[in-house]
Design an enzyme around this catalytic site. Sequence first.
Site, PDB file in Angstrom:
ATOM      1  N   LYS A 251       0.832  -1.211   0.000  1.00  0.00           N
ATOM      2  CA  LYS A 251       0.000   0.000   0.000  1.00  0.00           C
ATOM      3  C   LYS A 251       0.862   1.254   0.000  1.00  0.00           C
ATOM      4  CE  LYS A 251      -3.637   2.419   2.554  1.00  0.00           C
ATOM      5  NZ  LYS A 251      -4.668   2.347   3.603  1.00  0.00           N
TER       6      LYS A 251
ATOM      7  N   TYR B 286       1.591 -21.049 -28.936  1.00  0.00           N
ATOM      8  CA  TYR B 286       0.592 -20.108 -29.430  1.00  0.00           C
ATOM      9  C   TYR B 286      -0.786 -20.639 -29.047  1.00  0.00           C
ATOM     10  CZ  TYR B 286       0.678 -23.548 -33.257  1.00  0.00           C
ATOM     11  OH  TYR B 286       0.660 -24.715 -33.980  1.00  0.00           O
TER      12      TYR B 286
ATOM     13  N   HIS C 187     -10.837 -31.696 -33.331  1.00  0.00           N
ATOM     14  CA  HIS C 187     -11.488 -30.385 -33.303  1.00  0.00           C
ATOM     15  C   HIS C 187     -12.718 -30.355 -32.396  1.00  0.00           C
ATOM     16  CE1 HIS C 187      -8.668 -29.301 -36.361  1.00  0.00           C
ATOM     17  NE2 HIS C 187      -9.181 -30.145 -37.230  1.00  0.00           N
TER      18      HIS C 187
END
Length: 530
Positions: free
Chosen positions: A136, A219, A279
Amino acid sequence: MTQYALLSVSDKTNILEVAKALNNQGIKLLSTGGTYKTIEASGLPVESVDHYTGFPEMMDGRVKTLHPKIHGGLLALRNNPAHMEAAKNHHIRLIDYVIVNLYPFKETITKKEVTLADAIENIDIGGPSMLRSAAKNYQSVTVVTDPADYATFINQLETKGQTNFEFRQYLAAKVFQLTSHYDTLIADYLTQFNQTTDFESHPWEHKTLTFSDRQSLRYGENGHQSASFYKQINPPAFSIGAAQQLHGKALSYNNLKDADAAIKIAREFTEPVAVALKHMNPCGVAVADTIETAFERCYQADSVSIYGGIVVVNRPVTLALAKRFSDIFLEIIIAPEFEADAFTHLQRKKNLRLLTVDFTQAEDSYQEEYVSVTGGLLVQDADASDELVKDSYQTMPTTWDTPTKRQPTAKEQAAMNFGMKVVKHVMSNAIVVTNDYMTLGIGAGQMNRVGAAEIALKQAEEKAADLRNDVFVMASDAFLPMADTAELAHQHGITAIIQPGGSIHDEDSVAVCDQADMAMVTTGIRHFRH
């Protein structure tokens, strides 16, 4: 003005290097417990926190740093005269550097035999409090909690004599990321004990999730998208998060999603089953008395689409099965175990990923599911309805209804159960055509149901006639909105249809079945998958 640093760490990796760097800059060291002993044993000058505060550590170390002399020194604003006056009047030293990490709560709860008492004792209170106070006030206080940042911290001390504002701001953000993660781990752990209550509970209107063990992926879905994989703490044993990779190159983003989908299908079965997936949709699923036969049927279900796909089997991979796998280009094979000679044989393909999961824990693997949308998060229970028969197909489930005149035969009933177990994992709109042991055609992700049926039936008709003469069943993930799907099914020789029911035109589909002497069963449970 004398500067002070407070060091208190559970993970003591390179802590002496940090202590030496601070000492070399003339910064006085304060420390607690085992950290104090480690620094003192090195010969560096260090003062214990209890000596500074005049208040002893107590209650088995539960109370040691929760003191105004600690938090006043962390929170005091250096440019506020009133704060400085209060510090002076109460003999509070300004603490400019904090090196703190936390009790190993995650490491504790991931132990197999952990008890609730062990977990509770490893909830850090003083550490997060010091970290939050220091973070803080990062305008003046440098707070380091990740050993990975020690090198930069030491470099800035040695080259500049202090840290810069941007580094302190970066460190402060990491503190709140850590404490948020830490608190969420504790909350999740304790929530598991709140299964039944004798009082009215009031859940928060917010949801906090935390994951760990970040793995950078090459990726995402496409080459221009960056991606990472974070694992749940204590993931279900029968899950991609708990899978052990034994061989092959690293899993990609798409590999992980496909593997997760394939594992979920295999979870539906207790008999030997083989699942081939591409898929996010199965291209073949089959059961048999042996896993070798199950895979042959799975391959026969779609010998084209399996190319470059994922295969999951729920029995150990034998050498005979491994040799069969070698005849096909596969990305991933997942099994409970690879026998030694089978593993040696498959290792010859250096890029083939071989993974194991604990299939004995399938029943305990259902959890909440999360899907991100732009600006929000969707949360739902896993599709774990129990209207499908797990171990035996001989008895009609009590939740099923037969609105047609003809009742399904025992083999048709088995095929219906098999088909629904598969179609619930196919992207909607979904139709699966099957016999009682293997898929014959799969229509996935179509904008209308009759279109999905056309795809599945065309695939099925390309199969050998003996695979569909005896029993030829259609399964639908949701109700048939019009009679056209039932009409098409009849035209292609379907003998029975299973579907959730609930359409305002159900009677029209039933009438088609009655006229064609087809059986129809409604389950009452829809299985959309988006």
